[in-house]
Write an enzyme that holds these catalytic residues in place. Structure first.
Site, PDB file in Angstrom:
ATOM      1  N   CYS A  58     -47.466  25.651  22.907  1.00 58.24           N
ATOM      2  CA  CYS A  58     -47.921  26.706  23.826  1.00 58.24           C
ATOM      3  C   CYS A  58     -49.233  26.273  24.487  1.00 58.24           C
ATOM      4  CB  CYS A  58     -48.113  28.010  23.055  1.00 58.24           C
ATOM      5  SG  CYS A  58     -48.791  29.342  24.020  1.00 58.24           S
TER       6      CYS A  58
ATOM      7  N   TRP B 222     -48.485  23.560  26.941  1.00 58.78           N
ATOM      8  CA  TRP B 222     -47.839  24.123  28.129  1.00 58.78           C
ATOM      9  C   TRP B 222     -48.912  24.501  29.179  1.00 58.78           C
ATOM     10  CZ3 TRP B 222     -48.429  28.862  30.534  1.00 58.78           C
ATOM     11  CH2 TRP B 222     -47.496  29.174  31.504  1.00 58.78           C
ATOM     12  N   HIS B 223     -50.048  24.990  28.674  1.00 54.03           N
ATOM     13  CA  HIS B 223     -51.089  25.427  29.601  1.00 54.03           C
ATOM     14  C   HIS B 223     -51.714  24.274  30.359  1.00 54.03           C
ATOM     15  CE1 HIS B 223     -50.829  29.221  27.383  1.00 54.03           C
ATOM     16  NE2 HIS B 223     -51.348  29.763  28.465  1.00 54.03           N
ATOM     17  N   GLY B 224     -51.809  23.124  29.729  1.00 61.75           N
ATOM     18  CA  GLY B 224     -52.417  22.010  30.451  1.00 61.75           C
ATOM     19  C   GLY B 224     -52.481  20.764  29.613  1.00 61.75           C
TER      20      GLY B 224
ATOM     21  N   PHE C 149     -51.760  26.188  36.028  1.00 57.86           N
ATOM     22  CA  PHE C 149     -50.758  25.817  35.025  1.00 57.86           C
ATOM     23  C   PHE C 149     -49.379  25.757  35.647  1.00 57.86           C
ATOM     24  CE2 PHE C 149     -53.950  28.478  32.545  1.00 57.86           C
ATOM     25  CZ  PHE C 149     -54.766  27.392  32.335  1.00 57.86           C
TER      26      PHE C 149
END
Lengths: 311, 471
Positions: B317, B320-322, B471
């Site tokens: 997770c 996923w953001h960066g 993102f």
């Protein structure tokens, strides 16, 4: 229909707030904030009303460097300083174009007041000048004051702060406290700021050509450049950083360009060792401003009165 | 084209002017054109990528729907394709830059080229949405849709294209396949959601932004109360920025006749970290739960595997953001919170009675504790790098500096928290994001007017992009 009544009330509330702000400004209870819109509106209004024949266009170097009142007195003609923070030569030329578009007359004399960093297209000033360049085309109208409430927010904030601070700040501490918590707090690291100004320094001849073309396009007879001094320390720093484009090289290049373009150059740019004349490395202090104006007045006067200014 | 820009206002007005005149099929075509125009406004080259992914997932879903024995192969190809796009654009340079020092420690110096490409805006959101569709088709939860126009409109729907919510096909796609009715109730609730969203974004998030930037840029010297205050302010900023975006997206969706899912359900009222994740970025947390955590085994395969699955899900997770170690740390921290909570309380929900004053006090303390744990994790999310985050944390732990001159700072935080609570408390109590519509018109008029006045007074001079656009 429930919604429209609430919407009407909402609009009435916003309108009332706007009118209240307007009334407060008119009665002097609130002041409008400093902003580019306000600066431009004030300058245009001043140009229209007073129609000064001498326009000095520049940035903070001009604001701190030339005493406009003293200069007007020495020359015997009205002058106006049109200062736009961070403007490069190109940015100042764009602002000249903007004012020429906005007002209904042409000045007799136009002088661009610059120092060495104003020729750098890679510096901080070039980024700031993008705003000024956007104002230049015919569609580039500056935003009028679209909200009275918005325009007084600094003043409103200050009043709220004053009322609120009385609750928990001692009376004698109030001035310093308010100063600390002003709405727009600009925290500048002088060293970093100066470094950003001369970032990847190159001499932008195109900016001068741009200025020259604008003057020619509007039929302004020979325009002029006033080159302001910097501290000896700053000149030495620049020479160390850019050995291929030293401070004397810049001045020589400027002289050559002005000669080629038919621009009158008043070069006051000898580096000064006396730090009392400066606020920082390149902005003149009040004392420095008196000094520079004292140097400029006779030179500008002789240029104007000898008729050499107009060919 | 930002939601908080004049361009978007004109764009939306132009679409709405013609939208209602068309049949739903023509509306879908208009939505596709509008969405590609909206996306291409950032960079027209992004449109090609969006179209490619739409084709990939459309045909994959059709292939997966048929009863062929190669279904599993098709799914693998589809997931590999989607992840490859995401990997190349978002993670390639991160892995190369992380791999190079590791290899050099081993005495290896292979040539690892860095790609000079720009990150397509919103790529993580629409890639996950599209992957969700094909996986649902594979699992038989949702049939593949043959109507390409509906699928393309669903995959590129501009209100939620750039920063979600990551809508499930089962909820959203049927809305593109039937006529949509827009009544006065939908319009008024849509406009109200937009007003709330703009208020959160313009009056709160954007006006906090310079304050937060200032604290994070002076983290090495700022006194600890300012560091803690800066963290709290960022906690408010990111909530108002992201949930403000979702509110606007939901509002625009309603004006177009669509019901977009709730993505934020007052997350800072959560009394524990599990509840926080049921309230924060719901579309992503449920996506990760359904497509990652549960397929990994969820909590069904013993204690160790449960914790492993939780950690893995939260680290991914974060990733996923960066593509940055700060995001990985943020995810790992949340993973540890969840594991710790499970270890201590067995993951049980809030069973305390609301009527008892003591229970209420405990709940309030739990809310404050959860808020501060979440705020601490945001430190890693916001910091530009790990060293900066650790310097910031060090300032707080060592209680550097003093309280002097921090009282006013405290009042500013109180002011912004009050603004957030004014919006959130009525919604929370009524369990309805448009509960305000039921209030007397005089009260509503005063509230709407006050919100607009606050926006005028507090708005930043510049158009500040939404945080989650990166993102």
């Amino acid at each position: 229909m429930k919604m429209p009544r609430a919407v009407i009330l909402c609009l009435c509330l916003v309108f009332t707030a706007e009118m209240a702000a307007l009334m407060m400004v008119r009665t002097g209870r609130l002041e409008q904030d400093k902003s580019l819109q306000k600066l431009l509106a004030d300058n245009v209004s001043c140009l229209q009303q007073k129609r000064p024949p001498l326009w000095l266009v520049g940035n903070s170097g001009l604001e701190f460097g030339i005493d406009q009142k003293q200069l007007s007195k020495d020359l015997g003609l009205a002058a106006i300083s049109l200062c736009h923070g961070g403007a490069t030569v190109r940015g100042s030329a764009a602002m000249l174009e903007f004012y020429l578009k906005e007002v209904s007359y042409k000045p007799e004399y136009v002088m661009l007041v610059v120092s060495k960093d104003d020729f750098n297209p890679n510096g901080l000033g070039a980024r700031t000048s993008e705003t000024y360049l956007r104002l230049m085309p015919w569609w580039g109208k500056y935003k009028k004051n679209y909200s009275w409430l918005r325009s007084v927010r600094g003043s409103l904030y200050y009043k709220t702060l004053t009322l609120w601070s009385r609750v928990f700040v001692k009376k004698e501490d109030l001035p310093s406290w308010r100063e600390k918590y002003q709405l727009i707090k600009i925290d500048i690291d002088q060293q970093e700021f100066t470094r950003a100004m001369m970032n990847n320094y190159i001499f932008d001849s195109e900016g001068l050509i741009f200025f020259s073309e604008i003057c020619r396009h509007h039929g302004l007879k020979n325009p002029g450049i006033i080159f302001l001094p910097i501290t000896a320390d700053y000149a030495a720093w620049h020479n160390r950083e850019f050995p291929a484009m030293t401070y004397p090289t810049i001045r020589n290049r400027l002289r050559e360009m002005c000669r080629a373009l038919g621009i009158t150059l008043i070069d006051l740019g000898d580096p000064l060792a006396n730090r009392d004349l400066f606020r920082d490395l390149f902005h003149l202090s009040p004392q420095g401003s008196q000094y520079a104006t004292g140097l400029l007045s006779p030179k500008l006067s002789s240029v104007i009165h000898a008729g050499r200014y107009f060919k | 084209m930002l939601y908080n820009s004049l361009e978007f206002a004109l764009f939306l007005l132009a679409i709405l002017t013609v939208y209602y005149c068309f049949s739903y099929r023509a509306q879908n075509v208009l939505l596709i054109l509008a969405s590609y125009f909206f996306y291409g406004w950032w960079d027209w080259r992004f449109c090609g990528l969006l179209f490619f992914l739409t084709l990939l997932n459309y045909f994959s879903a059709l292939a997966l729907h048929s009863e062929t024995p190669q279904r599993r192969t098709y799914l693998c190809i589809n997931i590999t394709g989607n992840l490859a796009v995401l990997g190349v654009f978002k993670y390639y340079n991160f892995f190369i830059e992380s791999l190079a020092p590791a290899l050099s420690h081993l005495g290896l110096h292979p040539y690892l080229p860095i790609l000079h490409i720009i990150l397509p805006i919103g790529i993580s959101f629409y890639t996950f949405q599209m992957m969700g569709y094909t996986i649902d088709v594979y699992k038989g939860r949702f049939p593949a849709v043959r109507d390409f126009i509906s699928v393309a409109a669903y995959m590129s729907f501009f209100p939620q294209l750039l920063a979600g919510p990551i809508e499930r096909a089962g909820r959203m796609l049927p809305q593109f396949q039937k006529p949509r009715s827009v009544d006065s109730r939908m319009v008024s609730s849509g406009l109200l959601l937009m007003l709330i969203g703009f208020f959160k974004k313009i009056a709160i998030a954007d006006s906090i932004s310079p304050e937060v930037d200032s604290v994070f840029s002076h983290a090495a010297t700022a006194p600890w109360p300012e560091l803690v205050g800066g963290l709290w302010l960022y906690t408010i900023q990111i909530y108002c920025d992201f949930s403000g975006y979702t509110d606007i997206a939901r509002g625009v969706g309603r004006l177009l006749g669509f019901e977009i899912m709730i993505n934020f359900n007052h997350p800072y009222f959560a009394a524990n970290i599990g509840e926080f994740w049921r309230r924060w970025h719901i579309s992503l947390s449920t996506w990760l739960r359904d497509y990652l955590y549960i397929p990994l085994g969820g909590s069904r395969e013993g204690v160790f595997k449960t914790y492993r699955n939780l950690m893995l899900t939260m680290v991914l997770c974060g990733l996923w953001h960066g593509a940055n170690w700060t995001f990985v740390t943020w995810g790992a921290l949340h993973g540890m919170y969840l594991c710790g909570y499970r270890l201590l309380f067995g993951g049980a929900g809030d069973n305390t009675s609301r009527t008892l004053p003591a229970a209420r006090a405990i709940k309030l303390c739990s809310i404050l504790l959860t808020f501060n744990l979440v705020a601490l994790a945001w430190l890693f999310f916001r910091a530009p790098g790990m060293s900066e985050a650790l310097i910031y944390l060090q300032g707080i732990i060592l209680l550097r500096g003093s309280w002097e001159n921090c009282l006013f700072y405290f009042w500013r935080i109180v002011f912004y928290i009050a603004l957030v609570l004014l919006i959130d408390i009525p919604q929370y109590l009524h369990n309805n994001h448009t509960a305000m519509l039921e209030w007397p018109w005089v009260l509503r008029g005063l509230i709407y007017g006050s919100m607009i006045i606050f926006m005028i007074l507090l708005a930043s001079g510049n158009e500040i992009p939404f945080i989650y656009f990166q993102f």
